[in-house]
Design a protein around this motif. Structure first.
Motif, PDB file in Angstrom:
ATOM      1  N   UNK A  44      40.633 -16.239  22.702  1.00 58.42           N
ATOM      2  CA  UNK A  44      39.646 -15.445  23.375  1.00 58.42           C
ATOM      3  C   UNK A  44      38.611 -14.523  22.636  1.00 58.42           C
ATOM      4  N   UNK A  45      37.384 -14.969  22.683  1.00 58.20           N
ATOM      5  CA  UNK A  45      36.190 -14.274  21.762  1.00 58.20           C
ATOM      6  C   UNK A  45      35.592 -13.187  22.475  1.00 58.20           C
ATOM      7  N   UNK A  46      35.607 -13.156  23.709  1.00 61.06           N
ATOM      8  CA  UNK A  46      35.064 -12.051  24.462  1.00 61.06           C
ATOM      9  C   UNK A  46      35.646 -12.059  25.841  1.00 61.06           C
ATOM     10  N   UNK A  47      35.865 -10.978  26.561  1.00 59.72           N
ATOM     11  CA  UNK A  47      36.321 -10.921  27.737  1.00 59.72           C
ATOM     12  C   UNK A  47      38.006 -10.814  27.916  1.00 59.72           C
ATOM     13  N   UNK A 127      40.485 -13.406  10.544  1.00 64.99           N
ATOM     14  CA  UNK A 127      40.721 -14.667   9.976  1.00 64.99           C
ATOM     15  C   UNK A 127      40.770 -15.855  11.027  1.00 64.99           C
ATOM     16  N   UNK A 128      41.607 -15.631  12.043  1.00 62.73           N
ATOM     17  CA  UNK A 128      41.776 -16.503  12.889  1.00 62.73           C
ATOM     18  C   UNK A 128      40.732 -16.669  13.594  1.00 62.73           C
ATOM     19  N   UNK A 129      39.785 -15.861  14.420  1.00 62.82           N
ATOM     20  CA  UNK A 129      38.598 -16.275  14.816  1.00 62.82           C
ATOM     21  C   UNK A 129      37.632 -16.913  13.829  1.00 62.82           C
ATOM     22  N   UNK A 130      37.488 -16.312  12.950  1.00 63.03           N
ATOM     23  CA  UNK A 130      36.674 -17.243  11.775  1.00 63.03           C
ATOM     24  C   UNK A 130      36.946 -18.862  11.649  1.00 63.03           C
TER      25      UNK A 130
END
Length: 299
Positions: A44-47, A127-130
């Motif tokens: 989940x990036x946003x929200x 790290x995981x998001x990137x």
């Protein structure tokens, strides 16, 4: 459960992988109840997303990852305006031809279903998001080395999971879902006919009151809510056919009244069937223009 297997195939035999960059509005159901053979990693990036797994609610916040095992019934609702990235792939993509310590200790037991991922995965850094965004870029670009890069990035995520102790022994789920499976299959075959909660309870020889509670615990819906959601999903498929009227679609999907169909459609999809059809057409035309532009560039 065969009837609720996702009919869409993810990737192909040589590279069984698919990536989704998705968004949802407040209280929007962003995917319907289904299961698939592959594992699913969602970030989940946003929200904030509510994932229902075998009827149990799991709140996943921005900056968290959730890992789904194969053959697990699930659906999702966006609690807030959200964006999330999803990898759906065969877990064999993680394996190596030659065994080493990490393969024997972690990768092979994970592939064999002896280890699972403890949810949610709280990502303390980026790290995981990137890594998810790296996969997104490679998936979009489709360069000659993109599949190799995607596989490496999946392994980077798996490395993070090992280092942060998110891999744990899998506890076998002993909950009996046979009655739910029977009811879901019945609804799929008979959604065009009149179905009541009482008739479904009789189908599995359950007391009606107990059945309604049991069904909601395992799907997240009351029986009638589920029937309406299923019928609306079938209606969405029919809305692709511009020759069908809204009235004929409502009848085809088992609704006694067109006005009730429109009311339920608005509740579930946050727009009318007519508006939904317009969005489908606009998206289809955009996709065709995009494919045409790609074809022109290649030539």
């Amino acid at each position: 459960m065969k009837s609720f297997r996702e009919k869409h195939s993810h990737g192909d035999r040589l590279f069984p992988f698919e990536f989704f960059d998705q968004s949802g509005e407040v209280n929007e159901q962003v995917c319907f109840l289904h299961w698939h053979d592959e594992i699913e990693w969602l970030y989940v990036c946003e929200g904030k997303i509510n994932i229902f797994v075998d009827g149990i609610s799991h709140i996943i916040n921005a900056g968290e990852m959730y890992a789904l095992e194969p053959h697990i019934l699930h659906y999702m609702i966006a609690i807030e305006k959200s964006r999330y990235l999803t990898c759906v792939f065969d877990r064999h993509l993680l394996e190596f031809a030659l065994a080493d310590y990490v393969s024997c200790q972690y990768i092979n037991p994970f592939i064999e279903g002896k280890l699972t991922i403890k949810n949610p995965v709280i990502c303390s850094d980026l790290r995981i998001q990137n890594t998810f965004f790296n996969i997104l870029n490679e998936y979009k670009n489709q360069q000659i080395s993109s599949q190799l890069s995607i596989k490496l990035n999946l392994l980077y995520i798996f490395q993070d999971l090992i280092e942060n102790n998110y891999l744990i022994p899998l506890e076998q789920n002993k909950h009996n879902l046979l009655a739910v499976e029977k009811v879901l299959q019945y609804i799929e075959k008979n959604y065009q006919e009149k179905i009541t909660s009482q008739s479904l309870a009789q189908l599995v020889n359950y007391n009606h009151q107990y059945f309604s509670r049991y069904f909601k615990e395992n799907t997240g819906y009351t029986p009638i809510e589920y029937i309406n959601h299923y019928r609306i999903e079938k209606a969405c498929e029919l809305l692709f056919d511009m020759d069908l009227s809204i009235l004929s679609i409502s009848v085809e999907c088992g609704f006694d009244s067109c006005s009730y169909f429109i009311k339920k459609f608005k509740e579930i999809k946050s727009m009318s069937p007519k508006q939904y059809r317009k969005v489908l057409l606009e998206n289809y035309e955009k996709e065709q223009r995009y494919l045409m532009s790609k074809s022109v560039k290649k030539s």
